[in-house]
Design a protein around this motif. Structure first.
Motif, PDB file in Angstrom:
ATOM      1  N   ARG A   1       0.909  -1.239   0.019  1.00 37.27           N
ATOM      2  CA  ARG A   1      -0.097  -0.108  -0.128  1.00 37.27           C
ATOM      3  C   ARG A   1       0.849   1.224   0.079  1.00 37.27           C
ATOM      4  O   ARG A   1       1.847   1.190   0.834  1.00 37.27           O
ATOM      5  CB  ARG A   1      -1.024   0.025   1.225  1.00 37.27           C
ATOM      6  N   HIS A   2       0.599   2.195  -0.896  1.00 34.06           N
ATOM      7  CA  HIS A   2       1.337   3.398  -1.216  1.00 34.06           C
ATOM      8  C   HIS A   2       0.343   4.491  -1.060  1.00 34.06           C
ATOM      9  O   HIS A   2      -0.538   4.201  -0.951  1.00 34.06           O
ATOM     10  CB  HIS A   2       2.172   3.394  -2.502  1.00 34.06           C
TER      11      HIS A   2
ATOM     12  N   VAL B   1       0.500   1.324 -18.952  1.00 35.93           N
ATOM     13  CA  VAL B   1       0.315   2.930 -18.749  1.00 35.93           C
ATOM     14  C   VAL B   1       1.626   3.354 -18.831  1.00 35.93           C
ATOM     15  O   VAL B   1       2.643   2.626 -18.443  1.00 35.93           O
ATOM     16  CB  VAL B   1      -0.605   3.188 -17.328  1.00 35.93           C
ATOM     17  N   GLU B   2       1.495   4.637 -19.436  1.00 40.73           N
ATOM     18  CA  GLU B   2       2.809   5.300 -19.742  1.00 40.73           C
ATOM     19  C   GLU B   2       3.040   6.412 -18.325  1.00 40.73           C
ATOM     20  O   GLU B   2       4.108   6.932 -18.073  1.00 40.73           O
ATOM     21  CB  GLU B   2       2.782   6.048 -20.871  1.00 40.73           C
ATOM     22  N   GLU B   3       2.071   6.723 -17.812  1.00 45.15           N
ATOM     23  CA  GLU B   3       2.054   7.652 -16.667  1.00 45.15           C
ATOM     24  C   GLU B   3       1.421   6.987 -15.476  1.00 45.15           C
ATOM     25  O   GLU B   3       0.486   6.308 -15.328  1.00 45.15           O
ATOM     26  CB  GLU B   3       0.995   8.935 -17.046  1.00 45.15           C
ATOM     27  N   TYR B   4       2.457   7.033 -14.271  1.00 45.62           N
ATOM     28  CA  TYR B   4       1.898   6.277 -12.959  1.00 45.62           C
ATOM     29  C   TYR B   4       2.645   6.954 -11.979  1.00 45.62           C
ATOM     30  O   TYR B   4       3.727   7.987 -12.175  1.00 45.62           O
ATOM     31  CB  TYR B   4       2.473   4.696 -13.355  1.00 45.62           C
ATOM     32  N   PRO B   5       2.368   6.605 -10.571  1.00 47.25           N
ATOM     33  CA  PRO B   5       2.877   7.308  -9.613  1.00 47.25           C
ATOM     34  C   PRO B   5       4.280   7.099  -9.131  1.00 47.25           C
ATOM     35  O   PRO B   5       5.069   6.207  -9.859  1.00 47.25           O
ATOM     36  CB  PRO B   5       2.031   6.449  -8.211  1.00 47.25           C
ATOM     37  N   PRO B   6       4.864   7.904  -8.721  1.00 46.67           N
ATOM     38  CA  PRO B   6       6.558   7.751  -8.467  1.00 46.67           C
ATOM     39  C   PRO B   6       6.942   6.438  -7.697  1.00 46.67           C
ATOM     40  O   PRO B   6       8.014   6.022  -8.143  1.00 46.67           O
ATOM     41  CB  PRO B   6       6.593   9.071  -7.298  1.00 46.67           C
TER      42      PRO B   6
ATOM     43  N   PHE C   1       0.459  -4.528  -6.853  1.00 44.09           N
ATOM     44  CA  PHE C   1       0.626  -5.866  -6.716  1.00 44.09           C
ATOM     45  C   PHE C   1       1.960  -6.308  -7.066  1.00 44.09           C
ATOM     46  O   PHE C   1       2.267  -6.062  -8.141  1.00 44.09           O
ATOM     47  CB  PHE C   1      -0.546  -6.611  -7.736  1.00 44.09           C
ATOM     48  N   CYS C   2       2.906  -6.642  -6.087  1.00 40.26           N
ATOM     49  CA  CYS C   2       4.158  -6.892  -6.279  1.00 40.26           C
ATOM     50  C   CYS C   2       4.745  -8.072  -6.354  1.00 40.26           C
ATOM     51  O   CYS C   2       6.092  -8.281  -6.567  1.00 40.26           O
ATOM     52  CB  CYS C   2       4.852  -5.766  -5.281  1.00 40.26           C
TER      53      CYS C   2
END
Length: 114
Positions: free
Chosen positions: A23-24, A78-83, A30-31
């Motif tokens: 959780r961020h 996706v090309e845009e995602y969270p840091p 999902f890692c």
């Protein structure tokens, strides 16, 4: 790693699969996903993923080398995602080198999670 991050699949009290969720702030990752080789192709990984999706309260992302599998479950590249996902992609490409290309994917089937 913390035990509360893991979902597990058992058969006759024996562990046969697992999925890890981190959780961020603003997304879930999902890692890790694994199923015993002898238990593969029985839908266990799909059940673990679907169970996690059902209880999600924020967008779910993952980094993988098998996007075709996850596309069937509602994920899109996706090309845009969270840091945090950029950090994970960087880690995978530099530390977990494989011939396949890593991609970032986001679960898109639930409007509440977009």
């Amino acid at each position: 790693m913390h035990s509360h991050q893991f979902l597990v699949a058992k058969e006759d009290y024996k562990l046969i699969g697992f999925g890890r969720i981190r959780r961020h702030n603003g997304c879930d990752e999902f890692c890790s996903l694994g199923v015993l080789e002898s238990q593969r192709f029985n839908g266990i990984a799909k059940l673990l993923i679907e169970a996690r999706i059902k209880i999600a309260t924020q967008p779910i992302y993952l980094v993988c080398i098998i996007p075709d599998y996850f596309k069937k479950l509602g994920f899109v590249v996706v090309e845009e995602y969270p840091p945090e996902m950029a950090d994970k992609l960087q880690y995978c490409t530099s530390e977990l080198v494989v011939p396949e290309e890593y991609v970032v994917m986001k679960y898109q089937n639930n409007k509440e999670l977009k």
